[in-house]
Design a protein around this motif. Sequence first.
Motif, mmCIF file in Angstrom:
data_model
loop_
_atom_site.group_PDB
_atom_site.id
_atom_site.type_symbol
_atom_site.label_atom_id
_atom_site.label_comp_id
_atom_site.label_asym_id
_atom_site.label_seq_id
_atom_site.Cartn_x
_atom_site.Cartn_y
_atom_site.Cartn_z
ATOM 1 N N CYS A 1 8.148 -12.028 -47.654
ATOM 2 C CA CYS A 1 6.833 -12.013 -47.199
ATOM 3 C C CYS A 1 6.175 -13.137 -46.382
ATOM 4 O O CYS A 1 6.015 -13.965 -45.711
ATOM 5 C CB CYS A 1 5.778 -12.435 -48.512
ATOM 6 N N GLN A 2 5.114 -11.576 -45.720
ATOM 7 C CA GLN A 2 4.411 -12.501 -44.300
ATOM 8 C C GLN A 2 3.552 -11.202 -44.312
ATOM 9 O O GLN A 2 3.087 -10.297 -44.336
ATOM 10 C CB GLN A 2 5.612 -11.638 -42.999
ATOM 11 N N SER A 3 2.332 -12.072 -43.751
ATOM 12 C CA SER A 3 1.684 -11.228 -43.368
ATOM 13 C C SER A 3 1.611 -10.459 -41.943
ATOM 14 O O SER A 3 1.211 -9.080 -41.800
ATOM 15 C CB SER A 3 0.406 -12.161 -43.161
ATOM 16 N N GLU A 4 2.437 -10.079 -40.750
ATOM 17 C CA GLU A 4 2.723 -9.942 -39.833
ATOM 18 C C GLU A 4 3.858 -9.577 -39.600
ATOM 19 O O GLU A 4 4.546 -10.224 -40.233
ATOM 20 C CB GLU A 4 2.073 -10.520 -38.765
ATOM 21 N N PRO A 5 4.614 -8.280 -39.366
ATOM 22 C CA PRO A 5 6.047 -8.471 -39.722
ATOM 23 C C PRO A 5 7.015 -8.936 -38.267
ATOM 24 O O PRO A 5 6.386 -9.835 -37.307
ATOM 25 C CB PRO A 5 6.039 -6.772 -39.028
ATOM 26 N N ALA A 6 7.985 -9.492 -37.831
ATOM 27 C CA ALA A 6 8.824 -10.250 -38.232
ATOM 28 C C ALA A 6 8.938 -8.881 -36.098
ATOM 29 O O ALA A 6 8.920 -8.402 -36.040
ATOM 30 C CB ALA A 6 10.418 -10.618 -38.194
ATOM 31 N N ALA A 7 8.955 -10.295 -35.048
ATOM 32 C CA ALA A 7 8.606 -9.486 -33.632
ATOM 33 C C ALA A 7 9.847 -8.198 -33.599
ATOM 34 O O ALA A 7 10.425 -7.929 -32.891
ATOM 35 C CB ALA A 7 8.988 -10.761 -32.391
ATOM 36 N N ASP A 8 11.103 -9.283 -34.194
ATOM 37 C CA ASP A 8 12.872 -8.398 -34.045
ATOM 38 C C ASP A 8 12.771 -7.205 -35.112
ATOM 39 O O ASP A 8 13.791 -6.958 -35.379
ATOM 40 C CB ASP A 8 14.259 -9.154 -34.305
ATOM 41 N N ASP A 9 11.391 -7.073 -35.457
ATOM 42 C CA ASP A 9 11.659 -5.695 -37.221
ATOM 43 C C ASP A 9 11.209 -4.234 -36.752
ATOM 44 O O ASP A 9 10.377 -3.983 -36.819
ATOM 45 C CB ASP A 9 10.480 -6.128 -38.042
ATOM 46 N N VAL A 10 12.866 -4.126 -36.308
ATOM 47 C CA VAL A 10 13.328 -2.806 -36.221
ATOM 48 C C VAL A 10 12.484 -1.743 -36.208
ATOM 49 O O VAL A 10 11.982 -0.635 -36.212
ATOM 50 C CB VAL A 10 14.866 -2.635 -34.718
ATOM 51 N N THR A 11 12.758 -1.773 -37.783
ATOM 52 C CA THR A 11 12.467 -0.926 -38.645
ATOM 53 C C THR A 11 10.763 -0.639 -38.822
ATOM 54 O O THR A 11 10.747 1.133 -39.153
ATOM 55 C CB THR A 11 12.894 -1.186 -40.217
ATOM 56 N N TYR A 12 9.953 -1.355 -38.689
ATOM 57 C CA TYR A 12 8.354 -1.760 -38.258
ATOM 58 C C TYR A 12 8.384 -0.805 -36.807
ATOM 59 O O TYR A 12 7.472 -0.004 -37.018
ATOM 60 C CB TYR A 12 7.518 -3.151 -37.928
ATOM 61 N N ARG A 13 8.799 -0.893 -35.840
ATOM 62 C CA ARG A 13 9.051 -0.852 -34.839
ATOM 63 C C ARG A 13 9.214 0.769 -34.447
ATOM 64 O O ARG A 13 8.420 1.317 -33.931
ATOM 65 C CB ARG A 13 9.307 -1.315 -33.838
ATOM 66 N N LEU A 14 9.661 1.584 -35.503
ATOM 67 C CA LEU A 14 10.439 3.145 -35.730
ATOM 68 C C LEU A 14 9.699 3.629 -36.483
ATOM 69 O O LEU A 14 9.530 4.665 -36.369
ATOM 70 C CB LEU A 14 12.160 2.921 -35.593
ATOM 71 N N THR A 15 9.228 3.152 -37.440
ATOM 72 C CA THR A 15 8.864 3.862 -38.579
ATOM 73 C C THR A 15 7.239 2.950 -39.371
ATOM 74 O O THR A 15 6.469 3.656 -40.471
ATOM 75 C CB THR A 15 9.006 3.539 -40.121
#
Length: 413
Positions: free
Chosen positions: A24-38
């Motif tokens: 759980c985190q308030s912001e996505p991790a810097a290496d969160d490729v899933t968030y970057r793409l979707t």
Amino acid sequence: MDHKKQGMGVLLAGALLLGGLAGCQSEPAADDVTYRLTGIRRDAPLVTVDGREVAAEDYLFWLSQSVSLQQQYGNLLEDADWEADLGGTTAAEYVKNDALQAVTYLAVVSNKAQEYGITLTEEEQADLDSQMSQMEESLAGTGATLQMALEAQGISEEGFRRLTEQNVYLVQDLYSKLNEDGELEPTDEAMDAFLEDQGIYRVKHILLSTRRETGETDEYGYPVYEDFSEEETAQVQQEAQALVDELRAADDLEALFDQRMNERSDDTRDESGNLLYTEYTASSGQMVPEFEEASLALEVGELSEPVKSDYGYHIILRLDADTEDTRAQYPGYRFQQMTQEWIDAAEVTTDAAYDTIDPKNYSEQLSALAEELQAQAAAQATASPAASPETSSAQESAPQTTPDASAQPTPAA
């Protein structure tokens, strides 16, 4: 066969192609490729199976594998292909459902493993660490890192480890546990149902050939044959019928059958003139249609009339297919049945974000990311010293195939 290594290959192959949950985190991790793409965080529970949450990156990994497989089949190469019919639905929905089946399978296996108290052993953890290290080494000298390779597949290292644990070790360990507990042991009735369901039958046969070698070979080096004349073929048919009549009159059918088979059959022989195969255990579609149809029409212990195929005339004696070898196949078959039963009974729900996923858009974005990472790796490799011979060899031997997202690793013999 080492089924752990086989299952490992399914996952490692994808990760080696350049073309953990963060909590759980308030912001996505810097290496969160899933968030970057979707725009969906990689640890977001996209699917829930019997209470077990499946992270978005796990689902999207299998979605990308399903898309890749369809592209290998020649599908999903043009924009219009995504709306084409595939399996009774659009291709886009097909790959989404395919990936959903894959994560459902792994979730129910993980739940069952938990019920049986199965966890990864220290040896398995060490084996996984070793496999990951080997992957890292195989990428050395290409300019790529393991993280880059995994990002090209849209997954983090932690997510990849989790999928490997489920898809390789827990599947194998659950199978072993059920087998040890006798839950995969067949009854006689279960074996009969298995053999019928799989179309497995066992026979002996005498072949009287109606063709001869011409002395020439085809482009693959195999002998070229020519058919007998009508008169020659008629003579072979008469001989086959005479053999059948003789066998039917025998006091010990199988003993005489073996004698005549060894004396007369034109089936393949070794250099010493001995038959390579004195019996066949076959499954549906394995033998020529005429042979299979005639074999399945017989009762155990029954002899056929002469059966004509392109090879000649076959005289077939059906045997009992319930043998030590076929019983060894049953546990894998039963394990598949059980996992499918668990899947069918599972309560599967999807998050609202699931409906927003566009397989075509995701595939295109992931491909663009992979190309970007390839370019980075190429630039890094150019700027770095040449790879050692050992590294180059590892690269050449690395698997380069993409797995079927719906494939369920089965520890069958």
